[in-house]
Write a protein that holds these residues in place. Structure first.
Motif, short mmCIF file in Angstrom:
data_model
loop_
_atom_site.label_atom_id
_atom_site.label_comp_id
_atom_site.label_asym_id
_atom_site.label_seq_id
_atom_site.Cartn_x
_atom_site.Cartn_y
_atom_site.Cartn_z
N ASN A 1 -24.60 -19.71 12.69
CA ASN A 1 -24.98 -21.04 13.16
C ASN A 1 -24.75 -21.06 14.78
OD1 ASN A 1 -22.34 -20.68 13.83
ND2 ASN A 1 -22.07 -22.73 13.05
N TRP A 2 -25.10 -19.74 15.40
CA TRP A 2 -25.67 -19.32 16.45
C TRP A 2 -26.96 -20.14 17.24
CZ3 TRP A 2 -21.91 -17.97 19.74
CH2 TRP A 2 -21.06 -17.16 19.18
N ARG A 3 -26.45 -20.62 17.92
CA ARG A 3 -27.70 -21.75 19.04
C ARG A 3 -28.09 -20.22 20.23
NH1 ARG A 3 -24.50 -25.37 17.52
NH2 ARG A 3 -23.35 -25.33 19.78
N VAL A 4 -29.35 -20.32 20.65
CA VAL A 4 -30.20 -19.15 21.61
C VAL A 4 -29.94 -20.32 22.58
CG1 VAL A 4 -31.31 -17.78 22.57
CG2 VAL A 4 -30.70 -17.36 20.17
N THR A 5 -29.38 -20.34 23.64
CA THR A 5 -29.38 -21.05 24.68
C THR A 5 -30.43 -20.29 25.79
OG1 THR A 5 -27.21 -20.06 25.99
CG2 THR A 5 -27.72 -22.00 24.63
N HIS A 6 -30.51 -18.61 26.34
CA HIS A 6 -30.88 -18.19 27.27
C HIS A 6 -31.89 -16.72 26.05
CE1 HIS A 6 -32.15 -15.94 30.99
NE2 HIS A 6 -31.50 -15.13 30.53
N HIS A 7 -32.74 -16.78 26.65
CA HIS A 7 -33.90 -15.13 26.16
C HIS A 7 -34.23 -14.76 26.82
CE1 HIS A 7 -36.12 -12.65 22.73
NE2 HIS A 7 -35.49 -12.26 23.73
N GLU A 8 -34.11 -13.53 27.72
CA GLU A 8 -35.49 -13.25 28.48
C GLU A 8 -35.16 -12.10 28.21
OE1 GLU A 8 -37.48 -14.52 31.19
OE2 GLU A 8 -36.51 -16.57 30.90
N ILE A 9 -36.73 -11.94 28.30
CA ILE A 9 -37.28 -9.83 28.08
C ILE A 9 -37.37 -9.37 29.26
CG2 ILE A 9 -38.98 -8.29 26.47
CD1 ILE A 9 -39.21 -11.29 24.70
N PHE A 10 -36.61 -8.36 29.82
CA PHE A 10 -37.38 -6.89 30.88
C PHE A 10 -37.73 -5.83 30.22
CE2 PHE A 10 -34.11 -10.59 31.41
CZ PHE A 10 -34.91 -10.85 32.86
N GLY A 11 -39.35 -5.97 30.51
CA GLY A 11 -39.66 -4.61 29.55
C GLY A 11 -39.38 -4.27 28.04
N ILE A 12 -38.16 -3.20 27.82
CA ILE A 12 -37.73 -2.92 26.83
C ILE A 12 -36.61 -4.10 26.14
CG2 ILE A 12 -38.74 -0.73 26.02
CD1 ILE A 12 -35.80 0.73 27.15
N TRP A 13 -36.11 -4.28 27.17
CA TRP A 13 -33.93 -5.04 27.38
C TRP A 13 -34.48 -5.76 27.26
CZ3 TRP A 13 -30.90 -1.26 27.68
CH2 TRP A 13 -31.69 0.11 28.37
N ASN A 14 -33.42 -6.93 26.30
CA ASN A 14 -33.36 -8.54 26.15
C ASN A 14 -32.15 -8.66 26.88
OD1 ASN A 14 -35.18 -9.56 23.71
ND2 ASN A 14 -35.22 -7.20 23.56
N SER A 15 -32.31 -10.12 27.33
CA SER A 15 -31.08 -10.49 28.15
C SER A 15 -30.53 -12.37 27.04
CB SER A 15 -31.35 -10.72 29.25
OG SER A 15 -29.74 -11.81 30.60
#
Length: 186
Positions: free
Chosen positions: A27-41
């Motif tokens: 039940n985790w809800r994603v609150t932030h997701h940014e992609i920087f090339g091959i890296w995911n924050s």
């Protein structure tokens, strides 16, 4: 496809379990997701025992062999009470060349590990000052280089570019700080 999810989720059992301990995002809800090339924050949250639990992590995942000889490698960076933790997910049966787990800058090696767990597909985690040194190399290097034989005996040579890592690292730190997840500086 299920195998891909299981391998990625098994990298951090505490991160991949639902409230009943099942290996699932639950039940985790994603609150932030940014992609920087091959890296995911990434940051997400869930309610546990009437309290909001938040987490952030920086992730790189690479599937380098598809079925039927599926193989993947990944890395998670998480904030911890004493700094940062860097955990590599390497499949059992993987064997790195003695200098095959390194960071390069202008083709010179600026960091390498010869830790047995990392070179043999066992536990490969860096914490506290070891994580700090690795993070510094990632921020200053051009690329991770991985030279190894995978669990199927196939030679592999992976390169993970680090040119976008600085931006991903900044975003991850900003998001972690906003959620009070970073260790307190004294």
């Amino acid at each position: 496809m299920r195998w891909i999810a299981l391998i990625f989720l098994s990298a951090l059992p505490a991160f991949a379990q639902d409230l009943q301990g099942n290996d699932t995002a639950g039940n985790w809800r994603v609150t932030h997701h940014e992609i920087f090339g091959i890296w995911n924050s990434i940051c997400d949250e869930r309610d546990e025992n009437d309290a909001l639990v938040q987490r952030c992590y920086l992730r790189r995942a690479e599937v380098f062999s598809s079925r039927p000889k599926f193989a993947a490698q990944f890395m998670f960076i998480t904030p911890e009470p004493d700094g940062f933790k860097i955990e590599f997910g390497i499949e059992a049966g993987t064997f790195f060349n003695p200098s095959g787990f390194r960071i390069e800058k202008e083709q010179d090696v600026i960091w390498r590990t010869r830790r047995p767990g990392c070179l043999t597909g066992l536990s490969c985690t860096f914490e506290e000052h070891r994580a700090d040194g690795l993070l510094e190399a990632m921020l200053n290097g051009d690329a991770y280089r991985f030279e190894f034989r995978d669990r199927h005996g196939q030679s592999q040579d992976l390169t993970w570019p680090l040119d976008e890592f600085g931006a991903a690292w900044a975003d991850f730190n900003t998001q972690s700080q906003q959620r009070n997840l970073l260790a307190k500086q004294e």
